[in-house]
Design a protein around this motif. Structure first.
Motif, PDB file in Angstrom:
ATOM      1  N   HIS A   1      -4.367  -9.683 -14.679  1.00  0.00           N
ATOM      2  CA  HIS A   1      -4.209  -8.877 -13.462  1.00  0.00           C
ATOM      3  C   HIS A   1      -4.939  -7.552 -13.692  1.00  0.00           C
ATOM      4  O   HIS A   1      -4.705  -6.867 -14.692  1.00  0.00           O
ATOM      5  CB  HIS A   1      -2.730  -8.640 -13.153  1.00  0.00           C
ATOM      6  CG  HIS A   1      -1.987  -9.907 -12.870  1.00  0.00           C
ATOM      7  ND1 HIS A   1      -0.765 -10.202 -13.428  1.00  0.00           N
ATOM      8  CD2 HIS A   1      -2.312 -10.970 -12.086  1.00  0.00           C
ATOM      9  CE1 HIS A   1      -0.363 -11.389 -13.003  1.00  0.00           C
ATOM     10  NE2 HIS A   1      -1.283 -11.873 -12.187  1.00  0.00           N
ATOM     11  N   GLY A   2      -5.802  -7.194 -12.753  1.00  0.00           N
ATOM     12  CA  GLY A   2      -6.708  -6.074 -12.972  1.00  0.00           C
ATOM     13  C   GLY A   2      -6.056  -4.718 -13.092  1.00  0.00           C
ATOM     14  O   GLY A   2      -6.654  -3.789 -13.643  1.00  0.00           O
TER      15      GLY A   2
ATOM     16  N   ILE B   1       0.829  -1.199   0.000  1.00  0.00           N
ATOM     17  CA  ILE B   1       0.000   0.000   0.000  1.00  0.00           C
ATOM     18  C   ILE B   1       0.867   1.254   0.000  1.00  0.00           C
ATOM     19  O   ILE B   1       0.378   2.360   0.157  1.00  0.00           O
ATOM     20  CB  ILE B   1      -0.964   0.013   1.198  1.00  0.00           C
ATOM     21  CG1 ILE B   1      -0.191   0.012   2.524  1.00  0.00           C
ATOM     22  CG2 ILE B   1      -1.923  -1.161   1.133  1.00  0.00           C
ATOM     23  CD1 ILE B   1      -1.094   0.183   3.735  1.00  0.00           C
ATOM     24  N   ALA B   2       2.184   1.064  -0.162  1.00  0.00           N
ATOM     25  CA  ALA B   2       3.070   2.223  -0.224  1.00  0.00           C
ATOM     26  C   ALA B   2       2.753   3.045  -1.460  1.00  0.00           C
ATOM     27  O   ALA B   2       2.249   2.548  -2.466  1.00  0.00           O
ATOM     28  CB  ALA B   2       4.528   1.767  -0.261  1.00  0.00           C
TER      29      ALA B   2
ATOM     30  N   HIS C   1       3.266  -0.443 -15.777  1.00  0.00           N
ATOM     31  CA  HIS C   1       1.843  -0.160 -15.614  1.00  0.00           C
ATOM     32  C   HIS C   1       1.550   1.330 -15.848  1.00  0.00           C
ATOM     33  O   HIS C   1       2.298   2.199 -15.406  1.00  0.00           O
ATOM     34  CB  HIS C   1       1.384  -0.452 -14.177  1.00  0.00           C
ATOM     35  CG  HIS C   1       1.722  -1.801 -13.642  1.00  0.00           C
ATOM     36  ND1 HIS C   1       1.694  -2.951 -14.385  1.00  0.00           N
ATOM     37  CD2 HIS C   1       2.073  -2.188 -12.383  1.00  0.00           C
ATOM     38  CE1 HIS C   1       2.012  -3.975 -13.625  1.00  0.00           C
ATOM     39  NE2 HIS C   1       2.261  -3.538 -12.405  1.00  0.00           N
ATOM     40  N   PHE C   2       0.460   1.609 -16.520  1.00  0.00           N
ATOM     41  CA  PHE C   2      -0.128   2.948 -16.630  1.00  0.00           C
ATOM     42  C   PHE C   2       0.646   3.909 -17.532  1.00  0.00           C
ATOM     43  O   PHE C   2       0.288   5.080 -17.628  1.00  0.00           O
ATOM     44  CB  PHE C   2      -0.315   3.616 -15.253  1.00  0.00           C
ATOM     45  CG  PHE C   2      -0.739   2.670 -14.170  1.00  0.00           C
ATOM     46  CD1 PHE C   2      -1.945   1.989 -14.277  1.00  0.00           C
ATOM     47  CD2 PHE C   2       0.062   2.437 -13.068  1.00  0.00           C
ATOM     48  CE1 PHE C   2      -2.346   1.091 -13.293  1.00  0.00           C
ATOM     49  CE2 PHE C   2      -0.332   1.544 -12.077  1.00  0.00           C
ATOM     50  CZ  PHE C   2      -1.531   0.873 -12.187  1.00  0.00           C
ATOM     51  N   ALA C   3       1.707   3.457 -18.201  1.00  0.00           N
ATOM     52  CA  ALA C   3       2.452   4.316 -19.120  1.00  0.00           C
ATOM     53  C   ALA C   3       1.825   4.237 -20.514  1.00  0.00           C
ATOM     54  O   ALA C   3       1.422   3.163 -20.970  1.00  0.00           O
ATOM     55  CB  ALA C   3       3.915   3.908 -19.182  1.00  0.00           C
TER      56      ALA C   3
ATOM     57  N   ARG D   1      -3.785   3.952  -4.760  1.00  0.00           N
ATOM     58  CA  ARG D   1      -3.266   2.611  -4.452  1.00  0.00           C
ATOM     59  C   ARG D   1      -3.327   1.787  -5.732  1.00  0.00           C
ATOM     60  O   ARG D   1      -4.097   0.838  -5.836  1.00  0.00           O
ATOM     61  CB  ARG D   1      -4.088   1.974  -3.338  1.00  0.00           C
ATOM     62  CG  ARG D   1      -4.171   2.815  -2.073  1.00  0.00           C
ATOM     63  CD  ARG D   1      -5.244   2.289  -1.120  1.00  0.00           C
ATOM     64  NE  ARG D   1      -4.804   1.118  -0.403  1.00  0.00           N
ATOM     65  CZ  ARG D   1      -5.579   0.061  -0.148  1.00  0.00           C
ATOM     66  NH1 ARG D   1      -6.817   0.015  -0.608  1.00  0.00           N
ATOM     67  NH2 ARG D   1      -5.110  -0.951   0.537  1.00  0.00           N
ATOM     68  N   PRO D   2      -2.541   2.133  -6.726  1.00  0.00           N
ATOM     69  CA  PRO D   2      -2.739   1.565  -8.065  1.00  0.00           C
ATOM     70  C   PRO D   2      -2.388   0.089  -8.200  1.00  0.00           C
ATOM     71  O   PRO D   2      -2.781  -0.524  -9.180  1.00  0.00           O
ATOM     72  CB  PRO D   2      -1.833   2.432  -8.935  1.00  0.00           C
ATOM     73  CG  PRO D   2      -0.772   2.931  -8.010  1.00  0.00           C
ATOM     74  CD  PRO D   2      -1.468   3.139  -6.704  1.00  0.00           C
TER      75      PRO D   2
END
Length: 328
Positions: A56-57, A10-11, A211-213, A98-99
């Motif tokens: 993986h979501g 959760i960091a 992720h997310f790029a 919390r991605p």
């Protein structure tokens, strides 16, 4: 059986969030009677392909690639193409603060593809896998789209068969390729389950970037279209985009040797790592409480180290770098 909860750090994330998950609800109703599964049938003889996203979501690049295919009404010119949004339930829980938490709901969906788990489903992920299993088992070839925590080179992962190796060559993939012996790597991963049912087929995981790029979604689309094209199923009018990333000196072939689990909460790498760090035999990699963990062979390469190792969970995969791409 008792399943440990899906764990995550959760960091605060250091991953750049350039893209947020899109609303998939408009694509919930597919055409096969299973939510978020779309089968595109050419009406002509040919291969049966599956491209899966969201195993993986929180790995949204694959969802973006599938959305592009659907929104642009891409149709195979022969055979059939099934597009699967897998763990949509986890995907829908995304929180930009919390991605990593939307990776799964109950457990890792890429460790459950085993008869003993799917014969008696008892978690969100196993129930969903039971719905998807017929499409995986009946496919000639499967591509599973993923992304990584750290900003490392894209990679292909596949069982070491002649068919997979030859297909990866035709794909012209200029990034690391990780090969493993079927049965010696993780039991229960999707592509291993497929390979057991389609020994002559192609079974690939594409790790497409961080992720997310934005570049990761471009990479996923390029891989997906290339996968379809190399089966002779893509209309020649469809343009395949450039890879999302530039190749570097990590390109080459690696043999997956083993997975290290953290035995205690005190597991620590000896240096800050993100993946593809290499060690000579005997060099110290990590400590686990009072245990010293050294590289068991030369050219020992860290693959996808855990961002925050958790006791009882996977800490890192070790692979041997065999040779660079131009040395083969």
């Amino acid at each position: 059986m008792t399943v440990p909860p899906c764990r995550f750090s959760i960091a605060e994330s250091d991953a750049p969030i350039e893209l947020l998950p899109r609303d998939l609800s408009g694509w919930r109703q597919g055409n096969v009677g299973v939510d978020y599964v779309h089968r595109l049938d050419s009406g002509c003889d040919g291969p049966e392909l599956v491209v899966q996203a969201l195993t993986h979501g929180n790995e949204i690049c694959g969802a973006n690639a599938l959305l592009w295919l659907l929104e642009n009404q891409i149709q195979p010119v022969k055979g059939a193409l099934t597009l699967i949004f897998a763990n949509v339930g986890a995907y829908q829980t995304f929180d930009p603060q919390r991605p990593f938490a939307s990776r799964c709901l109950d457990e890792d969906m890429n460790r459950i593809w085993l008869p003993e788990r799917l014969n008696c489903p008892d978690t969100h992920e196993t129930h969903r896998a039971v719905e998807l299993l017929p499409y995986i088992e009946n496919a000639d070839s499967v591509l599973d789209l993923h992304s990584t925590t750290f900003a490392v080179a894209p990679m292909l992962i596949y069982p070491q068969t002649a068919g997979n190796t030859e297909f990866a060559e035709r794909l012209g993939f200029p990034f690391p390729q990780l090969q493993y012996d079927l049965g010696s790597y993780h039991r229960g991963i999707l592509i291993s389950e497929h390979q057991r049912h389609a020994a002559e087929g192609v079974s690939l995981v594409a790790e497409c970037g961080q992720h997310f790029a934005k570049s990761t979604s471009q990479q996923a689309l390029a891989v997906a279209l290339g996968f379809i094209a190399q089966h002779g199923m893509l209309d020649s009018a469809v343009e395949i985009p450039e890879w999302g990333y530039a190749a570097d000196d990590l390109a080459g072939y690696y043999r997956i040797d083993r997975v290290l689990n953290a035995q205690t909460e005190h597991f620590r790498f000896t240096e800050s790592v993100s993946g593809f760090e290499q060690y000579a035999k005997g060099e110290l990699i990590a400590t686990d409480d009072q245990t010293l963990i050294a590289a068991p062979f030369d050219n020992c390469t860290l693959i996808m180290p855990a961002r925050v190792p958790v006791a009882g969970e996977e800490a890192v995969t070790l692979a041997e770098r065999l040779y660079q791409k131009d040395e083969k």
